[in-house]
Write a protein that holds these residues in place. Sequence first.
Motif, short mmCIF file in Angstrom:
data_model
loop_
_atom_site.label_atom_id
_atom_site.label_comp_id
_atom_site.label_asym_id
_atom_site.label_seq_id
_atom_site.Cartn_x
_atom_site.Cartn_y
_atom_site.Cartn_z
N UNK A 1 -48.70 54.00 -113.60
CA UNK A 1 -49.22 55.19 -114.29
C UNK A 1 -49.41 54.99 -115.79
N UNK A 2 -48.89 53.89 -116.31
CA UNK A 2 -48.91 53.68 -117.76
C UNK A 2 -49.51 52.32 -118.08
N UNK A 3 -50.04 52.21 -119.31
CA UNK A 3 -50.52 50.91 -119.77
C UNK A 3 -49.34 49.99 -120.02
N UNK A 4 -49.61 48.70 -120.08
CA UNK A 4 -48.55 47.72 -120.33
C UNK A 4 -47.83 48.02 -121.65
N UNK A 5 -48.60 48.38 -122.67
CA UNK A 5 -48.02 48.68 -123.98
C UNK A 5 -47.10 49.89 -123.91
N UNK A 6 -47.53 50.92 -123.17
CA UNK A 6 -46.72 52.13 -123.02
C UNK A 6 -45.45 51.84 -122.22
N UNK A 7 -45.57 51.03 -121.19
CA UNK A 7 -44.39 50.66 -120.39
C UNK A 7 -43.37 49.93 -121.26
N UNK A 8 -43.85 49.02 -122.08
CA UNK A 8 -42.95 48.27 -122.97
C UNK A 8 -42.27 49.21 -123.95
N UNK A 9 -43.04 50.15 -124.49
CA UNK A 9 -42.48 51.14 -125.42
C UNK A 9 -41.39 51.97 -124.74
N UNK B 1 -36.68 54.47 -116.35
CA UNK B 1 -37.97 54.11 -116.94
C UNK B 1 -39.11 55.07 -116.56
N UNK B 2 -39.10 55.60 -115.35
CA UNK B 2 -40.16 56.52 -114.91
C UNK B 2 -39.79 57.99 -115.11
N UNK B 3 -38.72 58.24 -115.90
CA UNK B 3 -38.23 59.61 -116.11
C UNK B 3 -38.08 60.36 -114.79
#
Length: 225
Positions: free
Chosen positions: A117-125, A162-164
Amino acid sequence: MNQKIILQTDQLGKYFYEPEKFMALKDISLTVKQGEFTALTGKSGSGKSTLLYVLSTMDTDYQGKLIIDGTLVTGKKQNELALLRNEKIGFVFQFHYLLNEFNCLQNVMIPAVRLGCYSRKEIEHRAYEKLSLMGLKDLALRPASKLSGGQQQRVSIARALINDPLIIMGDEPTGNLDSKNTDIVFEVFQQLSQEFNQTIITVTHDNDFAAKADRIIEMKDGKIY
């Protein structure tokens, strides 16, 4: 303020058939509200781990109803349940199940990469945020194999967050930890419950750990005692 009901069961029952037919869960009806920190306790064979695995949707061979976040999940297909688990339930086990060849950050990112559901950058954040919450941001790039047992378990909690998810489910999450690290994990769970309104359901043999939770559900002979 009335808290939302996150999980509800209606007359859950479960049989095991080996070595002979045996009723492991008997007429379990309960509700768990958002933000509750609930400990499932009882002696070995009481049914607490069996109940957790039914509540987690990993065991679908039961009678009765299971409702999560207002949705009846009983009878759903395996692919639907897998998606629900990844989105709404975070798991913390007795053993951390980290991938030793990955660093902490990569381990925490795995469920979010899977969810897609998230971009790689968002997942890392997000992964850095969860590690910061666990007090482990400075160790993000360290291989999982180079951490202490307590640190590894905190990484596994970060991964569960991580996925809230709506619910964190723990199966003896402090079973392999010494008293100091057990206290740290309890404090993390308490913070998640009180500050972030996170719902926690955890099986534990540790009476001291359970006594500090918001609520204890004691199991005996497959029933809520």
